[in-house]
Write a protein that holds these residues in place. Structure first.
Motif, PDB file in Angstrom:
ATOM      1  N   ALA A 137       4.152  -1.671   1.520  1.00  0.00           N
ATOM      2  CA  ALA A 137       5.295  -0.768   1.357  1.00  0.00           C
ATOM      3  C   ALA A 137       6.380  -1.015   2.402  1.00  0.00           C
ATOM      4  O   ALA A 137       7.404  -0.328   2.410  1.00  0.00           O
ATOM      5  N   GLY A 138       6.180  -1.978   3.281  1.00  0.00           N
ATOM      6  CA  GLY A 138       7.190  -2.281   4.297  1.00  0.00           C
ATOM      7  C   GLY A 138       8.481  -2.781   3.666  1.00  0.00           C
ATOM      8  O   GLY A 138       8.446  -3.596   2.756  1.00  0.00           O
ATOM      9  N   ARG A 139       9.631  -2.269   4.144  1.00  0.00           N
ATOM     10  CA  ARG A 139      10.938  -2.690   3.640  1.00  0.00           C
ATOM     11  C   ARG A 139      11.789  -3.125   4.826  1.00  0.00           C
ATOM     12  O   ARG A 139      11.361  -3.029   5.973  1.00  0.00           O
ATOM     13  N   ALA A 140      13.004  -3.532   4.541  1.00  0.00           N
ATOM     14  CA  ALA A 140      13.853  -4.100   5.584  1.00  0.00           C
ATOM     15  C   ALA A 140      14.264  -3.068   6.635  1.00  0.00           C
ATOM     16  O   ALA A 140      14.371  -3.390   7.816  1.00  0.00           O
ATOM     17  N   THR A 141      14.508  -1.846   6.200  1.00  0.00           N
ATOM     18  CA  THR A 141      14.934  -0.836   7.168  1.00  0.00           C
ATOM     19  C   THR A 141      13.898   0.273   7.253  1.00  0.00           C
ATOM     20  O   THR A 141      13.097   0.474   6.352  1.00  0.00           O
ATOM     21  N   ARG A 142      13.971   1.021   8.360  1.00  0.00           N
ATOM     22  CA  ARG A 142      12.995   2.080   8.579  1.00  0.00           C
ATOM     23  C   ARG A 142      13.120   3.161   7.500  1.00  0.00           C
ATOM     24  O   ARG A 142      12.130   3.675   6.986  1.00  0.00           O
ATOM     25  N   GLY A 143      14.362   3.478   7.124  1.00  0.00           N
ATOM     26  CA  GLY A 143      14.585   4.506   6.112  1.00  0.00           C
ATOM     27  C   GLY A 143      14.007   4.113   4.764  1.00  0.00           C
ATOM     28  O   GLY A 143      13.326   4.902   4.104  1.00  0.00           O
ATOM     29  N   GLU A 144      14.240   2.862   4.366  1.00  0.00           N
ATOM     30  CA  GLU A 144      13.734   2.394   3.077  1.00  0.00           C
ATOM     31  C   GLU A 144      12.210   2.381   3.051  1.00  0.00           C
ATOM     32  O   GLU A 144      11.586   2.702   2.040  1.00  0.00           O
ATOM     33  N   THR A 145      11.606   1.999   4.176  1.00  0.00           N
ATOM     34  CA  THR A 145      10.145   1.983   4.233  1.00  0.00           C
ATOM     35  C   THR A 145       9.593   3.396   4.096  1.00  0.00           C
ATOM     36  O   THR A 145       8.620   3.632   3.364  1.00  0.00           O
ATOM     37  N   LEU A 146      10.229   4.330   4.786  1.00  0.00           N
ATOM     38  CA  LEU A 146       9.788   5.725   4.693  1.00  0.00           C
ATOM     39  C   LEU A 146       9.802   6.181   3.247  1.00  0.00           C
ATOM     40  O   LEU A 146       8.865   6.823   2.757  1.00  0.00           O
ATOM     41  N   GLU A 147      10.884   5.838   2.557  1.00  0.00           N
ATOM     42  CA  GLU A 147      11.036   6.221   1.162  1.00  0.00           C
ATOM     43  C   GLU A 147       9.931   5.610   0.299  1.00  0.00           C
ATOM     44  O   GLU A 147       9.272   6.287  -0.494  1.00  0.00           O
ATOM     45  N   ALA A 148       9.693   4.299   0.525  1.00  0.00           N
ATOM     46  CA  ALA A 148       8.653   3.604  -0.239  1.00  0.00           C
ATOM     47  C   ALA A 148       7.284   4.210   0.044  1.00  0.00           C
ATOM     48  O   ALA A 148       6.459   4.359  -0.858  1.00  0.00           O
TER      49      ALA A 148
END
Length: 481
Positions: free
Chosen positions: A236-247
RNA sequence: GCCGCCUUAGCUCAGUUGGUUAGAGCGCUAGUUUGUGGAACUAGAGGUCCUUGGUUCGAUCCCAAGAGGCGGUACCA
């Protein structure tokens, strides 16, 4: 036989210097953030180091241990955190609270070494003992990124990856993995996402995995659906911290532990923004697990991305060069009273080894070498070297018994910026001959015949004896730029 | 710990179908050059052929065990 136990490195000048400089720059960051120095001894009572007590069968498994005169087990420390917990517990009454300290020094682990993996290595730690809350962890994380930069890792050469034990627990709960063995197997499998990729981790979560040598590792035995859910979380890791939180929100479920974990990462995000921590340096990565025992909340790991190549030309995956997390139960082991604590550690030796492989550690200049031109009476060489040292120039008179050519080779091998010669010719004329070795080497590159090379004497000049210090200093200072 | 490969000069490696003085290249020490780094030429030093046990008239070579190294995997507080 002269032989060296592996994993216990011999260090020459260049590496010693690189490690010391790195420690100075990293501790400067820690000091700047308000941490104070603390040194403890290399050896602790074995029981102070935690659950890995030496047993009678294998007293040195994991740690190096020995018995004192009174038969108490002592161990070389395997990190700087356990000794801190011991110190904090012993001195809790008198310490400023929260207690914020940094420490640097060698630690020892009796494990199989490999490239960038040693049995004796340097760590540089900072810890805050006696303070809970996500902002305290966020401070560690932001400072870790700054420390990595101070240590010499540039843009895009590292990331600090952050996760929390709470989310891991939530996922395990979600798939009904309650048994301790299954939990450990799943967490270990997760930790290997970097190494084996999603399909390798899927094997480990399911039936098991065969390695390159044909050895088989038994898996966690999860159902197809379980494997899918754990993998979905790990990836679920994404490029930004916010996107990862969402995922993450869509894969961890709605349980109490899941919400608490998400809230924790959210609070860390907000604190990181307040600290001004660069988005590129710090990411949320659900596959980060770290060691299994003493961490209780957020965990983080600094990873070197810079490509490293060993002397055979093979690519070496250095990976983790630092790590940390929250360990709220470590001090309680001594006092019974729960004391929240969080910290971070830079693996100085591994980082320095990585930089050495990447070729970023340059050779140091040696001393100015004064050649000994008179085997019967070295006095003149001794006098000249003394004169240079008195002027603050690093210099030595040649102490061997060889002729001129070996003396020049010696100076070359030492990385001397210059040699000074004063034989009978110079003494008669009241001069010294000075040779700039770096300039000489550059000029010599254009000369092919040896006769011409010898006659040209590249980089060499005579100077009045009185000008010795000034002329040599000019060469040395030019080198240092 | 488990699996695989490996061990002859400082390094990289030849070689001996089991036979008396074990080789090369590079490196090292020096000389050619009262007194000059690189290049060239010349000379020299350096080996219990990993160890121990076995087979054999004889082992660096064959067999066994052990140690050490490399890689993978496990563990990594």
């Amino acid at each position: 036989m002269a032989r060296k136990p592996r994993g216990l490195p011999d260090k020459r000048e260049g590496l010693i210097h690189a490690e010391q400089a790195m420690i100075e720059r990293v501790t400067a960051v820690y000091r700047c953030w308000g941490f104070e120095g603390l040194d403890t001894g290399a050896v602790e009572f074995a029981d102070a180091l935690g659950k890995f007590l030496p047993d009678d069968d294998r007293p040195n498994a994991g740690v190096f241990a020995l018995q004192d005169d009174d038969e108490q087990w002592l161990s070389l420390r395997y990190d700087l955190t356990a000794p801190l917990a011991r110190f904090a517990a012993e001195n809790w009454q008198t310490l400023p609270k929260p207690f914020r300290r940094y420490a640097a020094g060698p630690v020892w682990r009796n494990e199989k070494p490999g490239p960038g993996r040693f049995r004796e290595f340097l760590q540089c730690d900072a810890d805050t003992v006696g303070a809970g809350g996500a902002h305290v962890d966020a401070e560690m994380i932001a400072m870790a990124a700054e420390a990595m930069r101070a240590a010499g890792a540039g843009d895009g050469e590292f990331t600090v990856r952050v996760n929390t034990r709470r989310l891991l627990n939530a996922v395990l709960e979600g798939i009904g993995a309650t048994g301790e063995t299954a939990r450990l197997t799943i967490l270990r499998a997760l930790d290997k996402l970097d190494k084996f990729g999603p399909s390798g981790v899927a094997d480990l979560l399911g039936a098991g995995r065969m390695d390159a040598s044909g050895d088989f590792t038994k898996g966690a035995g999860l159902s197809i659906d379980g494997v899918k859910r754990v993998l979905a979380f790990a990836e679920a890791g994404r490029a930004t911290r916010g996107e990862t939180l969402e995922a993450l929100g869509t894969v961890v479920g709605t349980g109490e532990e899941a919400s608490a974990g998400l809230a924790e990462l959210d609070a860390i995000t907000r604190a990181l923004e307040a600290f001004g921590a660069p988005e590129t340096d710090i990411v949320f990565d659900p596959s980060i697990v770290r060691g299994l025992d003493y961490y209780t909340g957020p965990v983080f790991e600094a990873v070197l991305l810079k490509q490293t190549v060993d002397d055979q030309g093979g690519v070496v995956q250095i990976g983790s060069v630092g790590g940390g997390g929250r360990y709220d139960d470590l001090v309680a082991r001594f006092t019974g009273e729960k004391v929240p604590a969080t910290g971070f550690s830079v693996g100085i030796s591994r980082l320095a080894a990585a930089f050495a492989m990447a070729g970023t550690i340059g050779a140091l200049n040696g001393p100015v070498v004064v050649l000994n031109m008179d085997r019967d009476d070295p006095s003149e060489a001794l006098r000249l070297a003394t004169e240079l040292r008195n002027a603050g120039i690093r210099a030595e008179a040649y102490m061997g018994s060889s002729g001129m050519r070996p003396q020049m080779k010696y100076a070359d091998r030492r990385g001397a910026p210059a040699v000074v010669m004063a034989g009978s010719d110079e003494l008669a004329k009241g001069v010294v001959t000075i040779k700039d070795l770096k300039v000489g080497a550059a000029k010599a590159a254009a000369i092919s015949s040896n006769q011409e090379y010898r006659e040209a004497r590249p980089g060499q000049f005579e100077a009045p004896r009185a000008d010795l210090v000034a002329r040599v200093r000019a060469i040395v200072e030019a080198e240092d730029e």
